[in-house]
Design a protein around this motif. Structure first.
Motif, PDB file in Angstrom:
ATOM      1  N   GLU A 263       0.838  -1.200   0.000  1.00 25.13           N
ATOM      2  CA  GLU A 263       0.000   0.000   0.000  1.00 25.13           C
ATOM      3  C   GLU A 263       0.877   1.256   0.000  1.00 25.13           C
ATOM      4  N   VAL A 264       1.960   1.229   0.762  1.00 20.56           N
ATOM      5  CA  VAL A 264       2.895   2.356   0.761  1.00 20.56           C
ATOM      6  C   VAL A 264       3.531   2.507  -0.617  1.00 20.56           C
ATOM      7  N   ALA A 265       3.927   1.411  -1.221  1.00 20.81           N
ATOM      8  CA  ALA A 265       4.523   1.467  -2.561  1.00 20.81           C
ATOM      9  C   ALA A 265       3.555   2.082  -3.553  1.00 20.81           C
ATOM     10  N   ARG A 266       2.290   1.697  -3.473  1.00 23.34           N
ATOM     11  CA  ARG A 266       1.278   2.237  -4.392  1.00 23.34           C
ATOM     12  C   ARG A 266       1.140   3.747  -4.210  1.00 23.34           C
ATOM     13  N   ARG A 267       1.146   4.200  -2.981  1.00 30.59           N
ATOM     14  CA  ARG A 267       0.982   5.634  -2.715  1.00 30.59           C
ATOM     15  C   ARG A 267       2.224   6.429  -3.136  1.00 30.59           C
ATOM     16  N   LEU A 268       3.396   5.840  -3.011  1.00 29.24           N
ATOM     17  CA  LEU A 268       4.597   6.507  -3.513  1.00 29.24           C
ATOM     18  C   LEU A 268       4.578   6.587  -5.039  1.00 29.24           C
ATOM     19  N   ALA A 269       4.093   5.538  -5.678  1.00 28.98           N
ATOM     20  CA  ALA A 269       3.979   5.558  -7.144  1.00 28.98           C
ATOM     21  C   ALA A 269       3.032   6.652  -7.595  1.00 28.98           C
ATOM     22  N   GLU A 270       1.942   6.855  -6.875  1.00 26.30           N
ATOM     23  CA  GLU A 270       0.996   7.922  -7.206  1.00 26.30           C
ATOM     24  C   GLU A 270       1.660   9.295  -7.148  1.00 26.30           C
ATOM     25  N   ARG A 271       2.676   9.432  -6.317  1.00 28.00           N
ATOM     26  CA  ARG A 271       3.364  10.708  -6.166  1.00 28.00           C
ATOM     27  C   ARG A 271       4.520  10.878  -7.154  1.00 28.00           C
ATOM     28  N   GLY A 272       4.788   9.863  -7.936  1.00 31.13           N
ATOM     29  CA  GLY A 272       5.801   9.994  -8.979  1.00 31.13           C
ATOM     30  C   GLY A 272       7.002   9.092  -8.857  1.00 31.13           C
ATOM     31  N   ALA A 273       7.045   8.255  -7.829  1.00 32.64           N
ATOM     32  CA  ALA A 273       8.159   7.324  -7.696  1.00 32.64           C
ATOM     33  C   ALA A 273       8.100   6.271  -8.797  1.00 32.64           C
ATOM     34  N   VAL A 274       9.271   5.826  -9.227  1.00 27.34           N
ATOM     35  CA  VAL A 274       9.368   4.652 -10.099  1.00 27.34           C
ATOM     36  C   VAL A 274       9.488   3.448  -9.177  1.00 27.34           C
ATOM     37  N   VAL A 275       8.454   2.617  -9.134  1.00 30.03           N
ATOM     38  CA  VAL A 275       8.429   1.489  -8.208  1.00 30.03           C
ATOM     39  C   VAL A 275       8.826   0.208  -8.936  1.00 30.03           C
ATOM     40  N   VAL A 276       9.823  -0.453  -8.392  1.00 29.96           N
ATOM     41  CA  VAL A 276      10.263  -1.760  -8.897  1.00 29.96           C
ATOM     42  C   VAL A 276       9.803  -2.791  -7.868  1.00 29.96           C
ATOM     43  N   ASP A 277       8.835  -3.603  -8.258  1.00 25.50           N
ATOM     44  CA  ASP A 277       8.177  -4.537  -7.343  1.00 25.50           C
ATOM     45  C   ASP A 277       8.838  -5.910  -7.440  1.00 25.50           C
ATOM     46  N   ALA A 278       9.632  -6.265  -6.432  1.00 22.06           N
ATOM     47  CA  ALA A 278      10.357  -7.539  -6.470  1.00 22.06           C
ATOM     48  C   ALA A 278       9.408  -8.728  -6.455  1.00 22.06           C
ATOM     49  N   ASP A 279       8.285  -8.613  -5.737  1.00 27.42           N
ATOM     50  CA  ASP A 279       7.317  -9.710  -5.711  1.00 27.42           C
ATOM     51  C   ASP A 279       6.725  -9.951  -7.098  1.00 27.42           C
ATOM     52  N   LYS A 280       6.371  -8.860  -7.779  1.00 27.71           N
ATOM     53  CA  LYS A 280       5.818  -8.979  -9.127  1.00 27.71           C
ATOM     54  C   LYS A 280       6.833  -9.610 -10.071  1.00 27.71           C
ATOM     55  N   ILE A 281       8.074  -9.166  -9.963  1.00 26.97           N
ATOM     56  CA  ILE A 281       9.129  -9.736 -10.811  1.00 26.97           C
ATOM     57  C   ILE A 281       9.347 -11.205 -10.467  1.00 26.97           C
ATOM     58  N   ALA A 282       9.267 -11.532  -9.169  1.00 23.28           N
ATOM     59  CA  ALA A 282       9.438 -12.922  -8.749  1.00 23.28           C
ATOM     60  C   ALA A 282       8.367 -13.818  -9.373  1.00 23.28           C
ATOM     61  N   ARG A 283       7.173 -13.268  -9.576  1.00 33.07           N
ATOM     62  CA  ARG A 283       6.129 -14.051 -10.252  1.00 33.07           C
ATOM     63  C   ARG A 283       6.430 -14.184 -11.740  1.00 33.07           C
ATOM     64  N   GLU A 284       6.952 -13.110 -12.335  1.00 27.28           N
ATOM     65  CA  GLU A 284       7.248 -13.132 -13.769  1.00 27.28           C
ATOM     66  C   GLU A 284       8.327 -14.160 -14.108  1.00 27.28           C
ATOM     67  N   VAL A 285       9.329 -14.308 -13.238  1.00 30.61           N
ATOM     68  CA  VAL A 285      10.460 -15.184 -13.578  1.00 30.61           C
ATOM     69  C   VAL A 285      10.150 -16.668 -13.365  1.00 30.61           C
ATOM     70  N   VAL A 286       8.928 -16.962 -12.876  1.00 31.86           N
ATOM     71  CA  VAL A 286       8.524 -18.371 -12.753  1.00 31.86           C
ATOM     72  C   VAL A 286       7.226 -18.640 -13.515  1.00 31.86           C
ATOM     73  N   GLU A 287       6.952 -17.826 -14.517  1.00 32.99           N
ATOM     74  CA  GLU A 287       5.784 -18.071 -15.363  1.00 32.99           C
ATOM     75  C   GLU A 287       6.028 -19.303 -16.236  1.00 32.99           C
ATOM     76  N   PRO A 288       4.944 -19.913 -16.725  1.00 30.43           N
ATOM     77  CA  PRO A 288       5.108 -21.083 -17.607  1.00 30.43           C
ATOM     78  C   PRO A 288       6.052 -20.786 -18.769  1.00 30.43           C
ATOM     79  N   GLY A 289       6.951 -21.724 -19.020  1.00 34.54           N
ATOM     80  CA  GLY A 289       7.904 -21.572 -20.110  1.00 34.54           C
ATOM     81  C   GLY A 289       9.240 -20.996 -19.696  1.00 34.54           C
ATOM     82  N   THR A 290       9.338 -20.530 -18.441  1.00 29.12           N
ATOM     83  CA  THR A 290      10.602 -19.947 -17.984  1.00 29.12           C
ATOM     84  C   THR A 290      11.516 -21.025 -17.400  1.00 29.12           C
TER      85      THR A 290
END
Length: 205
Positions: A16-43
């Protein structure tokens, strides 16, 4: 560029804090989201997880059953370490790509759940810890998220202690209250981050 490490235990409100910082202009790099991407089918990441933990960690559609895998690894530190050895290097590579793509004057916030556990604090200019008591986090996990209490406790215990996270904090965002209080605190923190960025950009006489 100001590199900010944002962390907090499960159920603390870090996302929730990350989302609110993004609303203010931060570039947010979400490690959890990336962790899901690197184990998608075919990886290669998913292939290695199946080799390590067996095909029972897959859903019928071939995607990773994160809940089933979580119950396996969060109850066994050795298995968790083996999973991290597969996922973390792949996450690191993707994070580096995103950092290179960010504008030079950006406030880049790295949303990293295991920042304390992996000793990553020195990588950042500022470390922000979103803090809430274990009791508050457990209530959120079993209430809003509908998680089984034993599963929630296992996940809390598998992470760094609250005290260990606070030791690495440059800024603490306490999140025991309501969303209005959180919004006010995030605004204060964002102002500090912008001041730091602007000071870094100002050439010295």
């Amino acid at each position: 560029m100001v590199k900010v490490g944002l962390t907090g235990g499960i159920g603390s409100g870090k996302s929730e804090v990350a989302r609110r910082l993004a609303e203010r202009g931060a570039v947010v790099v979400d490690a959890d989201k990336i962790a899901r991407e690197v184990v998608e089918p075919g990886t290669s990441g998913l292939a290695l997880i199946v080799t390590e933990f067996g095909p029972e960690v897959l859903r019928e559609d071939g995607s990773l059953d994160r809940e089933r895998l979580g119950k396996i690894v969060f109850a066994d530190s050795a298995k968790l370490a083996r999973l991290n050895a597969i996922v973390h290097p792949r996450v690191g590579e993707r994070v580096a790509e995103l950092q290179r793509a960010a504008p030079p004057d950006a406030v880049v916030v790295y949303d990293v759940p295991l920042l304390a556990e992996n000793g990553l604090a020195p990588m950042y200019d500022v470390v922000i810890v979103v803090d809430a008591s274990d009791a508050t986090r457990l209530a959120r996990l079993t209430g809003a998220r509908g998680m089984d209490e034993q599963d929630a406790l296992a996940r809390i215990r598998a992470q760094a202690s609250r005290e260990d996270r606070l030791k690495i904090a440059d800024i603490v965002i306490a999140n025991e209250g309501d969303l209005d209080a959180l919004e006010e605190r995030v605004s204060e923190v964002w102002a500090r981050l912008c001041e730091r960025r602007d000071a870094a950009e100002t050439p010295r006489a």
